[in-house]
Design a protein around this motif. Structure first.
Motif, PDB file in Angstrom:
ATOM      1  N   GLU A   9       7.899  16.337   1.275  1.00  0.00           N
ATOM      2  CA  GLU A   9       8.150  15.881  -0.084  1.00  0.00           C
ATOM      3  C   GLU A   9       7.295  16.650  -1.088  1.00  0.00           C
ATOM      4  N   VAL A  10       7.925  17.120  -2.142  1.00  0.00           N
ATOM      5  CA  VAL A  10       7.223  17.838  -3.208  1.00  0.00           C
ATOM      6  C   VAL A  10       7.720  17.317  -4.548  1.00  0.00           C
ATOM      7  N   ASP A  11       6.901  17.474  -5.568  1.00  0.00           N
ATOM      8  CA  ASP A  11       7.236  16.955  -6.890  1.00  0.00           C
ATOM      9  C   ASP A  11       6.743  17.930  -7.940  1.00  0.00           C
ATOM     10  N   GLY A  12       7.678  18.541  -8.666  1.00  0.00           N
ATOM     11  CA  GLY A  12       7.314  19.488  -9.698  1.00  0.00           C
ATOM     12  C   GLY A  12       7.336  20.925  -9.208  1.00  0.00           C
ATOM     13  N   VAL A  13       7.437  21.842 -10.154  1.00  0.00           N
ATOM     14  CA  VAL A  13       7.596  23.260  -9.818  1.00  0.00           C
ATOM     15  C   VAL A  13       6.427  23.783  -8.999  1.00  0.00           C
ATOM     16  N   ASP A  14       5.207  23.475  -9.398  1.00  0.00           N
ATOM     17  CA  ASP A  14       4.035  23.983  -8.669  1.00  0.00           C
ATOM     18  C   ASP A  14       4.033  23.509  -7.217  1.00  0.00           C
ATOM     19  N   ALA A  15       4.373  22.246  -7.014  1.00  0.00           N
ATOM     20  CA  ALA A  15       4.400  21.713  -5.651  1.00  0.00           C
ATOM     21  C   ALA A  15       5.527  22.330  -4.837  1.00  0.00           C
ATOM     22  N   VAL A  16       6.655  22.595  -5.492  1.00  0.00           N
ATOM     23  CA  VAL A  16       7.766  23.268  -4.803  1.00  0.00           C
ATOM     24  C   VAL A  16       7.330  24.655  -4.338  1.00  0.00           C
ATOM     25  N   MET A  33      16.787  22.683   0.701  1.00  0.00           N
ATOM     26  CA  MET A  33      16.393  21.736  -0.340  1.00  0.00           C
ATOM     27  C   MET A  33      17.411  20.606  -0.424  1.00  0.00           C
ATOM     28  N   MET A  34      16.927  19.392  -0.514  1.00  0.00           N
ATOM     29  CA  MET A  34      17.786  18.236  -0.687  1.00  0.00           C
ATOM     30  C   MET A  34      18.013  18.029  -2.188  1.00  0.00           C
ATOM     31  N   VAL A  35      18.977  18.739  -2.716  1.00  0.00           N
ATOM     32  CA  VAL A  35      19.188  18.738  -4.164  1.00  0.00           C
ATOM     33  C   VAL A  35      19.777  17.413  -4.645  1.00  0.00           C
ATOM     34  N   THR A  36      20.580  16.769  -3.804  1.00  0.00           N
ATOM     35  CA  THR A  36      21.149  15.471  -4.179  1.00  0.00           C
ATOM     36  C   THR A  36      20.847  14.429  -3.111  1.00  0.00           C
ATOM     37  N   GLY A  37      21.170  13.189  -3.434  1.00  0.00           N
ATOM     38  CA  GLY A  37      21.149  12.134  -2.440  1.00  0.00           C
ATOM     39  C   GLY A  37      22.273  12.333  -1.436  1.00  0.00           C
TER      40      GLY A  37
END
Length: 269
Positions: A9-16, A33-37
């Motif tokens: 799990e990542v959150d935000g551009v820097d974490a990605v 990447m899990m772009v959607t549910g």
């Protein structure tokens, strides 16, 4: 979100960026990447967007810097558009795509991996065993999924065979061959086009077409052999067959009294 149990799990551009770099350091060849549910997690839908455009674009840039591919789990139309615009190499599932999405895919060279049986198996067999909330999402989306892949294939968007194996009633045995049958029966492809999805189209999507995907001089001799003709009936690929890997036979079809043994194939309702 979708995929959290089996991913990072990542959150935000820097974490990605940090997450992708760490994965590349560990030796991965593909970033997904899990772009959607999705279907098999409660409290979300295939139309939910889990990463914004900047996050997906950052992951693509980092992976492509290292010559690696990016796959996007994207089901709803808005999420598919976002993934395509961000430059992913493949879109997995693509339940709902329109003419604008198809044109974007054509411009970006995007490949679709439909994984039709992941939906169809739940629809066909899961009434009493799959949670009602999951099966309801399948019922809502399955006709849209078939129509979207039919439209994309007719428009010439490359389709690469994948199964999403491990979902309910969707295992690791003959599901690849059955997936190809679904492309013919539910997406209007010819048997020859369905065979391309599992051979040259996959090789191109994985950037290994110089070594795999066709029987050609200089490529690895990975192929199957059978007496029946899959161009006439795609279902015969589900039957027992000779399998060669790098020119060496690794499986021989069972024979009875000198005749190839034919095994039953699954029917599509």
């Amino acid at each position: 979100g979708h995929g959290a149990d089996g991913g990072h799990e990542v959150d935000g551009v820097d974490a990605v960026v940090q997450g992708v770099r760490q994965a590349l350091k560990m030796g991965v060849d593909n970033i997904k990447m899990m772009v959607t549910g999705g279907v098999l997690r409660n409290g979300e839908t295939p139309d939910d967007i889990q990463f914004n455009f900047e996050e997906v674009q950052a992951a693509v840039a980092e992976a492509h810097h290292k010559g690696k591919t990016v796959a996007a789990h994207a089901q709803g139309n808005a999420g598919v558009k976002e993934a395509v615009q961000a430059g992913v190499d493949t879109v997995e599932h693509a339940f709902d795509i329109d003419d604008e999405t198809i044109e974007m895919m054509r411009q970006h060279g995007t490949v679709i991996v439909p994984t039709m049986n992941a939906m169809y198996a739940i629809y066909k067999y899961g009434e009493k065993t799959v949670p009602a909330w999951a099966r309801e999402k399948v019922i809502v989306n399955i006709k849209k999924h078939f129509a979207s892949i039919t439209k994309a294939a007719a428009a010439g968007i490359p389709i690469a065979m994948g199964t999403d194996a491990g979902t309910p009633y969707n295992g690791f045995e003959d599901e690849s061959a059955y997936e190809m049958q679904l492309y013919v029966d539910k997406a209007g492809m010819t048997p020859a086009q369905a065979i391309d999805t599992a051979t040259i189209n996959c090789a191109r999507a994985m950037h290994v077409a110089d070594e795999y995907g066709t029987i050609s001089a200089g490529k690895f001799a990975d192929f199957i052999a059978m007496t029946a003709n899959p161009i006439e009936d795609i279902r015969v690929i589900q039957q027992d067959k000779d399998v060669f890997q790098h020119g060496i036979q690794v499986h021989q079809a069972a024979k009875t009294d000198g005749v190839d043994e034919q095994v039953p194939v699954r029917q599509v309702g």
